[in-house]
Design a protein around this motif. Structure first.
Motif, short mmCIF file in Angstrom:
data_model
loop_
_atom_site.label_atom_id
_atom_site.label_comp_id
_atom_site.label_asym_id
_atom_site.label_seq_id
_atom_site.Cartn_x
_atom_site.Cartn_y
_atom_site.Cartn_z
N GLY A 1 44.78 32.99 58.42
CA GLY A 1 44.69 33.40 59.82
C GLY A 1 45.41 32.49 60.80
N ARG A 2 46.17 31.51 60.30
CA ARG A 2 46.87 30.59 61.19
C ARG A 2 48.33 30.48 60.75
NH1 ARG A 2 43.76 27.22 64.28
NH2 ARG A 2 45.42 25.66 64.31
N PRO A 3 49.27 30.30 61.71
CA PRO A 3 50.68 30.12 61.32
C PRO A 3 50.88 28.78 60.62
CG PRO A 3 50.40 29.77 63.68
CD PRO A 3 49.09 30.28 63.17
N ALA A 4 51.74 28.79 59.62
CA ALA A 4 52.01 27.57 58.85
C ALA A 4 53.47 27.58 58.42
CB ALA A 4 51.09 27.48 57.64
N VAL A 5 54.04 26.40 58.24
CA VAL A 5 55.42 26.27 57.79
C VAL A 5 55.44 26.03 56.29
CG1 VAL A 5 57.55 24.92 57.95
CG2 VAL A 5 56.19 25.36 60.00
N MET A 6 56.17 26.90 55.59
CA MET A 6 56.43 26.73 54.17
C MET A 6 57.93 26.66 53.95
SD MET A 6 53.58 26.76 52.16
CE MET A 6 53.10 25.42 53.24
N ILE B 1 70.54 36.37 49.50
CA ILE B 1 69.88 35.28 50.22
C ILE B 1 68.90 35.83 51.25
CG2 ILE B 1 70.24 33.33 51.80
CD1 ILE B 1 72.97 32.91 50.43
N ASP B 2 69.34 36.81 52.02
CA ASP B 2 68.49 37.40 53.05
C ASP B 2 67.26 38.05 52.43
OD1 ASP B 2 68.30 38.00 55.98
OD2 ASP B 2 68.27 40.07 55.25
N GLY B 3 67.44 38.72 51.30
CA GLY B 3 66.31 39.35 50.63
C GLY B 3 65.30 38.34 50.15
N LYS B 4 65.77 37.21 49.63
CA LYS B 4 64.85 36.18 49.16
C LYS B 4 64.06 35.57 50.33
CE LYS B 4 67.04 34.73 44.86
NZ LYS B 4 65.81 34.96 44.06
N LEU B 5 64.72 35.39 51.47
CA LEU B 5 64.02 34.84 52.63
C LEU B 5 62.98 35.83 53.17
CD1 LEU B 5 66.97 33.11 54.53
CD2 LEU B 5 65.24 32.05 53.06
N LYS C 1 58.82 35.33 53.24
CA LYS C 1 58.04 35.44 54.47
C LYS C 1 56.95 36.48 54.37
CE LYS C 1 58.60 35.78 59.49
NZ LYS C 1 57.91 34.50 59.71
N GLU C 2 57.21 37.55 53.61
CA GLU C 2 56.28 38.69 53.59
C GLU C 2 55.31 38.67 52.42
OE1 GLU C 2 58.96 41.98 53.55
OE2 GLU C 2 59.70 41.60 55.61
N CYS C 3 55.63 37.96 51.35
CA CYS C 3 54.80 38.02 50.15
C CYS C 3 53.50 37.24 50.33
CB CYS C 3 55.57 37.47 48.94
SG CYS C 3 55.74 35.66 48.94
N ARG C 4 52.57 37.49 49.43
CA ARG C 4 51.34 36.72 49.41
C ARG C 4 51.64 35.32 48.86
NH1 ARG C 4 47.95 38.02 45.92
NH2 ARG C 4 49.24 39.43 44.68
N LEU C 5 50.82 34.37 49.25
CA LEU C 5 51.04 32.98 48.87
C LEU C 5 51.12 32.81 47.35
CD1 LEU C 5 51.14 30.13 50.35
CD2 LEU C 5 48.78 29.89 49.59
N GLU C 6 50.30 33.56 46.63
CA GLU C 6 50.21 33.40 45.19
C GLU C 6 51.43 33.93 44.45
OE1 GLU C 6 47.96 34.80 47.12
OE2 GLU C 6 46.39 33.25 47.12
N GLU C 7 52.29 34.66 45.13
CA GLU C 7 53.40 35.32 44.44
C GLU C 7 54.59 34.40 44.18
OE1 GLU C 7 54.51 39.21 45.92
OE2 GLU C 7 52.54 39.44 46.84
N LEU C 8 54.69 33.27 44.88
CA LEU C 8 55.84 32.38 44.70
C LEU C 8 55.37 31.00 44.25
CD1 LEU C 8 58.30 33.17 47.64
CD2 LEU C 8 58.46 33.85 45.26
#
Length: 237
Positions: free
Chosen positions: A100-105, A120-124, A128-135
């Motif tokens: 629920g809070r913005p964070a920098v990854m 490159i654009d697709g990976k970025l 940004k859109e995937c769930r944390l557990e996916e990467l």
């Protein structure tokens, strides 16, 4: 209202460790105003326009292919040495909502100089859109941030200042970070990496301020100035 005390979220812990090691780097910043009118016109005419971050990642990777200092790391232990990386890895700052809070990854892109803009654009976008557990890099950052501080700092130190191989794999060989798409720009950038690029908003005529922040132990100001001029040429090409 009473004061509210809460634990430090793990993304802030991760960023705190990053800043701790970034402050050890004697960084120098060079700035140049780019005139990217041709690139702006070409990009605006594309049906699937790549983001400006992807364009700068690709451009900087090509630049580092020509300027080896920007793919070289200063490794302090067990003896001071400069290591030129055989493979480039871009570390791109992105904002994600975590708990629920913005964070920098940081999204990692291996060999960006050999990839297409759309790859490159697709990976970025996916980062940004995937769930944390996916990467894996995001899962690793979360796991590292939850360790006790002495253990975390030792692992950071080993990766950044002992092993060039770990450094490039875990943290990248160069960084790109920008809030230009939000209409703002950073005047300073802290990073433990040798070379980092940041840029502001791109005007309708293609004017944009671009900064390179680099480790002064690896290269000097003349290299930074020439690199910015060459990067503008690469972007317009």
């Amino acid at each position: 209202m009473a004061d509210i005390t809460r634990p430090v979220p793990w993304p802030r812990t991760f960023l705190g460790d990053l800043l701790h090691f970034s402050r050890r780097v004697p960084a120098v910043t060079f700035e140049r105003t780019f005139r990217l009118r041709s690139l702006r016109l070409i990009r605006d005419a594309m049906p699937d326009r790549p983001g400006w971050t992807a364009l700068f990642v690709k451009g900087f990777a090509r630049l580092a292919s020509e300027f080896r200092d920007f793919r070289t790391s200063h490794i302090e232990y067990p003896w001071p040495r400069l290591v030129e990386h055989g493979t480039q890895v871009a570390s791109v700052a992105i904002e994600k909502e975590i708990d629920g809070r913005p964070a920098v990854m940081f999204a990692k892109i291996r060999s960006p100089e050999a990839r297409t803009l759309w790859n490159i654009d697709g990976k970025l976008r996916r980062a940004k859109e995937c769930r944390l557990e996916e990467l894996a890099p995001f899962r690793a950052a979360r796991g590292l941030a939850r360790l006790p501080r002495p253990v975390r700092r030792f692992l950071w130190w080993m990766a950044l200042e002992w092993s060039a191989r770990w450094r490039s794999r875990k943290f990248g060989t160069f960084g790109v970070s920008s809030c230009g798409m939000m209409g703002a720009e950073s005047l300073s950038l802290l990073s433990p990496l040798t070379a980092n690029l940041t840029f502001g908003p791109v005007s309708p005529k293609g004017a944009v301020r671009v900064r390179i922040v680099f480790d002064h132990r690896v290269c000097d100001g003349g290299v930074g100035a020439r690199a910015l001029a060459r990067l503008e040429e690469i972007m317009e090409e």
